[in-house]
Design a protein around this motif. Structure first.
Motif, PDB file in Angstrom:
ATOM      1  N   MET A 185       0.850  -1.171   0.000  1.00 64.46           N
ATOM      2  CA  MET A 185       0.000   0.000   0.000  1.00 64.46           C
ATOM      3  C   MET A 185       0.896   1.234   0.000  1.00 64.46           C
ATOM      4  SD  MET A 185      -2.958   0.994   2.741  1.00 64.46           S
ATOM      5  CE  MET A 185      -4.112  -0.229   2.190  1.00 64.46           C
ATOM      6  N   SER A 186       0.599   2.209  -0.824  1.00 63.11           N
ATOM      7  CA  SER A 186       1.411   3.421  -0.895  1.00 63.11           C
ATOM      8  C   SER A 186       1.212   4.261   0.352  1.00 63.11           C
ATOM      9  CB  SER A 186       1.052   4.235  -2.141  1.00 63.11           C
ATOM     10  OG  SER A 186      -0.197   4.853  -1.964  1.00 63.11           O
ATOM     11  N   GLN A 187       2.174   5.178   0.603  1.00 65.47           N
ATOM     12  CA  GLN A 187       2.066   6.036   1.774  1.00 65.47           C
ATOM     13  C   GLN A 187       0.800   6.867   1.748  1.00 65.47           C
ATOM     14  OE1 GLN A 187       5.834   8.133   2.059  1.00 65.47           O
ATOM     15  NE2 GLN A 187       6.048   7.231   4.078  1.00 65.47           N
ATOM     16  N   SER A 188       0.381   7.308   0.557  1.00 64.17           N
ATOM     17  CA  SER A 188      -0.800   8.161   0.486  1.00 64.17           C
ATOM     18  C   SER A 188      -2.073   7.402   0.842  1.00 64.17           C
ATOM     19  CB  SER A 188      -0.926   8.786  -0.902  1.00 64.17           C
ATOM     20  OG  SER A 188      -1.062   7.786  -1.874  1.00 64.17           O
ATOM     21  N   ASN A 189      -2.056   6.073   0.728  1.00 62.06           N
ATOM     22  CA  ASN A 189      -3.239   5.275   1.038  1.00 62.06           C
ATOM     23  C   ASN A 189      -3.116   4.520   2.356  1.00 62.06           C
ATOM     24  OD1 ASN A 189      -4.487   5.990  -1.385  1.00 62.06           O
ATOM     25  ND2 ASN A 189      -3.442   4.355  -2.481  1.00 62.06           N
ATOM     26  N   SER A 190      -1.990   4.690   3.065  1.00 59.02           N
ATOM     27  CA  SER A 190      -1.744   3.871   4.245  1.00 59.02           C
ATOM     28  C   SER A 190      -2.531   4.327   5.472  1.00 59.02           C
ATOM     29  CB  SER A 190      -0.248   3.847   4.573  1.00 59.02           C
ATOM     30  OG  SER A 190       0.197   5.142   4.888  1.00 59.02           O
ATOM     31  N   LYS A 191      -3.068   5.546   5.472  1.00 56.11           N
ATOM     32  CA  LYS A 191      -3.843   6.047   6.592  1.00 56.11           C
ATOM     33  C   LYS A 191      -5.185   6.542   6.082  1.00 56.11           C
ATOM     34  CE  LYS A 191       0.214   7.516   9.115  1.00 56.11           C
ATOM     35  NZ  LYS A 191       0.994   8.610   9.653  1.00 56.11           N
ATOM     36  N   LYS A 192      -6.188   6.403   6.930  1.00 58.38           N
ATOM     37  CA  LYS A 192      -7.504   6.925   6.569  1.00 58.38           C
ATOM     38  C   LYS A 192      -7.408   8.436   6.442  1.00 58.38           C
ATOM     39  CE  LYS A 192     -12.217   7.134   8.331  1.00 58.38           C
ATOM     40  NZ  LYS A 192     -12.970   7.086   7.179  1.00 58.38           N
ATOM     41  N   MET A 193      -7.875   8.958   5.329  1.00 59.52           N
ATOM     42  CA  MET A 193      -7.813  10.392   5.072  1.00 59.52           C
ATOM     43  C   MET A 193      -8.993  11.088   5.738  1.00 59.52           C
ATOM     44  SD  MET A 193      -7.496  12.496   1.486  1.00 59.52           S
ATOM     45  CE  MET A 193      -6.759  11.067   0.740  1.00 59.52           C
ATOM     46  N   ASN A 194      -8.691  12.121   6.519  1.00 58.79           N
ATOM     47  CA  ASN A 194      -9.731  12.933   7.138  1.00 58.79           C
ATOM     48  C   ASN A 194     -10.049  14.114   6.238  1.00 58.79           C
ATOM     49  OD1 ASN A 194      -9.899  11.416   9.548  1.00 58.79           O
ATOM     50  ND2 ASN A 194      -8.069  12.435  10.310  1.00 58.79           N
ATOM     51  N   THR A 195     -11.309  14.406   6.080  1.00 63.23           N
ATOM     52  CA  THR A 195     -11.734  15.565   5.314  1.00 63.23           C
ATOM     53  C   THR A 195     -11.586  16.805   6.182  1.00 63.23           C
ATOM     54  OG1 THR A 195     -13.335  14.206   4.132  1.00 63.23           O
ATOM     55  CG2 THR A 195     -13.682  16.579   4.071  1.00 63.23           C
ATOM     56  N   ILE A 196     -11.089  17.886   5.565  1.00 58.66           N
ATOM     57  CA  ILE A 196     -10.974  19.153   6.288  1.00 58.66           C
ATOM     58  C   ILE A 196     -11.801  20.210   5.566  1.00 58.66           C
ATOM     59  CG2 ILE A 196      -8.680  18.598   7.174  1.00 58.66           C
ATOM     60  CD1 ILE A 196      -7.518  20.592   5.104  1.00 58.66           C
ATOM     61  N   GLU A 197     -12.067  21.266   6.266  1.00 59.17           N
ATOM     62  CA  GLU A 197     -12.786  22.394   5.690  1.00 59.17           C
ATOM     63  C   GLU A 197     -11.777  23.353   5.073  1.00 59.17           C
ATOM     64  OE1 GLU A 197     -16.103  22.494   5.554  1.00 59.17           O
ATOM     65  OE2 GLU A 197     -16.094  20.551   6.600  1.00 59.17           O
ATOM     66  N   TRP A 198     -12.243  24.209   4.152  1.00 59.63           N
ATOM     67  CA  TRP A 198     -11.367  25.213   3.528  1.00 59.63           C
ATOM     68  C   TRP A 198     -10.701  26.069   4.608  1.00 59.63           C
ATOM     69  CZ3 TRP A 198      -8.905  25.824  -0.754  1.00 59.63           C
ATOM     70  CH2 TRP A 198      -8.307  27.059  -1.037  1.00 59.63           C
ATOM     71  N   SER A 199     -11.434  26.400   5.663  1.00 56.54           N
ATOM     72  CA  SER A 199     -10.881  27.234   6.736  1.00 56.54           C
ATOM     73  C   SER A 199      -9.690  26.545   7.421  1.00 56.54           C
ATOM     74  CB  SER A 199     -11.959  27.593   7.759  1.00 56.54           C
ATOM     75  OG  SER A 199     -12.493  26.423   8.348  1.00 56.54           O
ATOM     76  N   ASP A 200      -9.679  25.201   7.460  1.00 57.35           N
ATOM     77  CA  ASP A 200      -8.527  24.472   8.017  1.00 57.35           C
ATOM     78  C   ASP A 200      -7.309  24.648   7.115  1.00 57.35           C
ATOM     79  OD1 ASP A 200      -9.951  23.357  10.230  1.00 57.35           O
ATOM     80  OD2 ASP A 200     -10.766  21.816   8.892  1.00 57.35           O
ATOM     81  N   PHE A 201      -7.498  24.543   5.817  1.00 59.73           N
ATOM     82  CA  PHE A 201      -6.395  24.699   4.862  1.00 59.73           C
ATOM     83  C   PHE A 201      -5.823  26.113   4.928  1.00 59.73           C
ATOM     84  CE2 PHE A 201      -4.974  25.912   0.550  1.00 59.73           C
ATOM     85  CZ  PHE A 201      -3.878  25.064   0.458  1.00 59.73           C
ATOM     86  N   GLU A 202      -6.703  27.097   5.104  1.00 58.03           N
ATOM     87  CA  GLU A 202      -6.254  28.490   5.161  1.00 58.03           C
ATOM     88  C   GLU A 202      -5.340  28.771   6.350  1.00 58.03           C
ATOM     89  OE1 GLU A 202      -9.524  31.287   3.073  1.00 58.03           O
ATOM     90  OE2 GLU A 202     -10.154  30.375   4.968  1.00 58.03           O
ATOM     91  N   LYS A 203      -5.392  27.933   7.368  1.00 54.94           N
ATOM     92  CA  LYS A 203      -4.538  28.115   8.539  1.00 54.94           C
ATOM     93  C   LYS A 203      -3.079  27.780   8.248  1.00 54.94           C
ATOM     94  CE  LYS A 203      -8.255  26.981  11.736  1.00 54.94           C
ATOM     95  NZ  LYS A 203      -8.765  25.955  12.667  1.00 54.94           N
ATOM     96  N   VAL A 204      -2.831  26.942   7.252  1.00 57.01           N
ATOM     97  CA  VAL A 204      -1.470  26.537   6.912  1.00 57.01           C
ATOM     98  C   VAL A 204      -0.917  27.514   5.881  1.00 57.01           C
ATOM     99  CG1 VAL A 204       0.004  24.693   6.032  1.00 57.01           C
ATOM    100  CG2 VAL A 204      -2.055  24.120   7.344  1.00 57.01           C
ATOM    101  N   HIS A 205       0.134  28.213   6.242  1.00 63.31           N
ATOM    102  CA  HIS A 205       0.749  29.178   5.327  1.00 63.31           C
ATOM    103  C   HIS A 205       1.895  28.488   4.594  1.00 63.31           C
ATOM    104  CE1 HIS A 205      -0.982  33.155   6.810  1.00 63.31           C
ATOM    105  NE2 HIS A 205      -1.670  32.197   7.371  1.00 63.31           N
ATOM    106  N   LEU A 206       1.639  28.135   3.345  1.00 54.12           N
ATOM    107  CA  LEU A 206       2.639  27.531   2.468  1.00 54.12           C
ATOM    108  C   LEU A 206       3.155  28.629   1.553  1.00 54.12           C
ATOM    109  CD1 LEU A 206       0.595  24.351   1.665  1.00 54.12           C
ATOM    110  CD2 LEU A 206       2.876  24.319   2.664  1.00 54.12           C
TER     111      LEU A 206
END
Length: 120
Positions: free
Chosen positions: A1-22
């Motif tokens: 199983m690839s790393q991207s599929n090895s853990k259950k993916m949690n859905t986040i809201e757009w506001s959660d993504f906005e907290k991460v400054h990339l």
């Protein structure tokens, strides 16, 4: 199983993504980090006038040399709390993906953009 599929993916809201400054920055200085537990480099990344030059420790010695890192633009998380790594304070997280051997390949941009530009 690839790393991207090895853990259950949690859905986040757009506001959660906005907290991460990339943001994108240019590596301006690199040094060996012999005190690190795993082989690593010390990086200094110019993230533009608003953020400035920030330091990071990166375990990227398998795919990069000191010389070929200078002037590379990389994508960084700039709003994590600083983290003490041995005698070195890491202020940002330089992002990357594992290659087929598990060694990190840096997240970069394919054309030059202004340092400090934020990913949206």
């Amino acid at each position: 199983m690839s790393q991207s599929n090895s853990k259950k993916m949690n859905t986040i809201e757009w506001s959660d993504f906005e907290k991460v400054h990339l943001c994108v920055g240019t590596i301006i200085k690199v040094e060996p980090f012999p005190e690190a537990r795993k082989p690593a480099y010390k990086l200094w990344v110019n993230l533009g006038d608003d953020i400035g030059v920030k330091k990071s420790s990166a375990q990227i010695t398998e795919n990069y040399t000191l010389e070929n890192l200078i002037n590379q633009q990389v994508v960084c998380v700039v709003n994590f709390s600083p983290r003490q790594i041995g005698p070195f304070m890491s202020e940002i997280l330089v992002t990357g993906f594992p290659d087929d051997r598990g060694n990190i390949l840096l997240t970069t941009v394919d054309q030059k953009v202004a340092n400090g530009s934020r990913l949206f």
